[in-house]
Design an enzyme around this catalytic site. Structure first.
Site, PDB file in Angstrom:
ATOM      1  N   HIS A 180       0.856  -1.189   0.000  1.00  0.00           N
ATOM      2  CA  HIS A 180       0.000   0.000   0.000  1.00  0.00           C
ATOM      3  C   HIS A 180       0.891   1.237   0.000  1.00  0.00           C
ATOM      4  O   HIS A 180       1.439   1.637   1.021  1.00  0.00           O
ATOM      5  CB  HIS A 180      -0.894  -0.012   1.231  1.00  0.00           C
ATOM      6  CG  HIS A 180      -2.069   0.909   1.139  1.00  0.00           C
ATOM      7  ND1 HIS A 180      -2.203   1.871   0.151  1.00  0.00           N
ATOM      8  CD2 HIS A 180      -3.188   1.029   1.924  1.00  0.00           C
ATOM      9  CE1 HIS A 180      -3.335   2.529   0.327  1.00  0.00           C
ATOM     10  NE2 HIS A 180      -3.946   2.039   1.386  1.00  0.00           N
ATOM     11  N   TYR A 185      -0.805   7.181   3.137  1.00  0.00           N
ATOM     12  CA  TYR A 185      -0.227   6.362   4.201  1.00  0.00           C
ATOM     13  C   TYR A 185       1.299   6.396   4.108  1.00  0.00           C
ATOM     14  O   TYR A 185       1.861   7.142   3.314  1.00  0.00           O
ATOM     15  CB  TYR A 185      -0.830   4.961   4.168  1.00  0.00           C
ATOM     16  CG  TYR A 185      -2.312   4.992   4.441  1.00  0.00           C
ATOM     17  CD1 TYR A 185      -2.789   5.409   5.689  1.00  0.00           C
ATOM     18  CD2 TYR A 185      -3.248   4.667   3.457  1.00  0.00           C
ATOM     19  CE1 TYR A 185      -4.152   5.490   5.945  1.00  0.00           C
ATOM     20  CE2 TYR A 185      -4.609   4.745   3.709  1.00  0.00           C
ATOM     21  CZ  TYR A 185      -5.067   5.156   4.954  1.00  0.00           C
ATOM     22  OH  TYR A 185      -6.416   5.251   5.207  1.00  0.00           O
ATOM     23  N   ASN A 240      -6.322  11.897   3.017  1.00  0.00           N
ATOM     24  CA  ASN A 240      -5.458  11.993   4.199  1.00  0.00           C
ATOM     25  C   ASN A 240      -4.450  13.133   4.107  1.00  0.00           C
ATOM     26  O   ASN A 240      -3.303  13.016   4.541  1.00  0.00           O
ATOM     27  CB  ASN A 240      -4.752  10.653   4.453  1.00  0.00           C
ATOM     28  CG  ASN A 240      -5.704   9.605   4.987  1.00  0.00           C
ATOM     29  OD1 ASN A 240      -6.494   9.882   5.879  1.00  0.00           O
ATOM     30  ND2 ASN A 240      -5.648   8.403   4.431  1.00  0.00           N
TER      31      ASN A 240
END
Length: 369
Positions: A180, A185, A240
């Protein structure tokens, strides 16, 4: 003419069709351990050409949301083995998404209530999901302020990815893994200037910011072989609180470096994750990205994702724009999505109030045709 419903080889994986189930966080693994209900959920969707599991933490530090599964404990691995066995019993193929959330976490989810880690000590304007252990109710809260990782800690991050990949295949029975490196992230944080303001070998230039991602991918390839490895990227998503000054140059560099590694697939989120496919303030040339990968010798399956419906998916594959199309929310509510797309049948509507946490309601109770 190539069809969305034709088989394809993705590295070592033989896919019976070109429809993938995208990774979908569902927060139904208390204590980070997969449940019997998760066995049912994934087995129900085993007709997908490829199932990509929900994001699965590679270490306790990598956890960022309550009740998401992990790959770092024997109980977790054995529970995942029951999930993969259930999928394989239905004739399916499943890879796990290796996840380190970085700064998208909260101190209550971290070992000993420590601060989350990140490339730089910059707090994301984002939220994460925690559970009140008094009421057992889940809710979203702002992420905690992170601390910057020291350079001498980074080999440990690389090692955690490699060990998680090895155990995912060897012990948990997955057919492969997806790193990922998207959606803001940890790996995406290192890539992008908005989160990475380091002054060492892992910050500054594109080559430096891509260094950790490439080290992690190479370590995973060395552990399990490139034919079982994919990577997910999201060049321009604002998810995010992530942004980069020059995503076109960054991601064309990244895929050129990935090209010689013999990966099974490159999984590209186009536009804003779960939102518009095109962002006027963040233009991006996805054709050029794929061309950069192919010109550098990359042969992995090109998988696209975000906002695809039946017609768009069929056109993407028939035109050669993509090899595989991944579906997210449509797979939540349609376990038999391949059949519905093939026969052009109506789709069940999803219940967004049951996306995160809970039981069978909005999880394993959606009807098939």
């Amino acid at each position: 003419m190539t069809s969305l419903f034709d088989p394809i080889d993705a590295g070592d994986l033989r896919l019976p069709n070109r429809i993938a189930m995208a990774p979908l966080t569902r927060n139904r693994a208390p204590g980070a351990v997969p449940t019997e209900q998760m066995q049912t959920y994934y087995a129900q969707r085993a007709t997908a050409g490829l199932l990509i599991s929900e994001g699965t933490a590679i270490s306790a530090q990598a956890q960022g949301y309550a009740d998401v599964p992990g790959l770092y404990g024997e109980d977790q691995l054995q529970a995942w083995k029951k999930v993969t066995d259930a999928v394989h019993a239905k004739g399916g193929r499943i890879v796990t998404q290796l996840w380190h959330v970085g700064r998208i976490s909260h101190h209550v989810l971290q070992p000993e209530n420590q601060a989350p880690v990140a490339p730089s000590a910059i707090t994301a304007k984002s939220k994460t999901y925690v559970i009140d252990h008094g009421t057992q109710q889940g809710h979203f809260v702002p992420t905690s302020a992170p601390r910057a990782l020291r350079q001498d800690e980074l080999p440990g991050i690389v090692h955690s990815f490699a060990v998680a990949a090895r155990e995912a295949v060897k012990t948990a029975g997955f057919d492969g893994v997806e790193l990922h490196s998207a959606n803001g992230y940890l790996l995406d944080q290192f890539l992008k200037t908005g989160a990475n303001q380091r002054k060492d070998d892992y910050g500054g230039s594109i080559e430096n910011r891509a260094r950790l991602v490439l080290e992690c991918v190479r370590a995973v390839v060395d552990e399990i072989g490139g034919g079982k490895v994919g990577i997910r990227i999201s060049p321009v998503t604002p998810a995010n609180d992530i942004v980069d000054d020059d995503p076109q140059a960054l991601f064309e560099y990244l895929v050129r470096q990935l090209a010689p590694l013999g990966l099974a697939f490159i999984h590209v989120i186009e536009g804003s994750t779960g939102g518009p496919r095109e962002l006027p303030d963040r233009p991006f040339d996805y054709h050029a990205l794929k061309q950069a990968y192919r010109t550098a010798g990359g042969k992995g399956v090109w998988m696209v994702n975000n906002g695809y419906d039946r017609n768009l998916a069929i056109k993407a594959v028939e035109s050669g724009y993509a090899d595989v199309v991944a579906f997210g929310k449509a797979y939540i509510s349609n376990p038999d999505l391949v059949h519905r797309l093939h026969d052009n049948l109506p789709l069940n509507a999803w219940n967004s109030a049951r996306f995160y946490g809970g039981g069978a309601d909005g999880y394993t109770d959606y009807p098939t045709v």
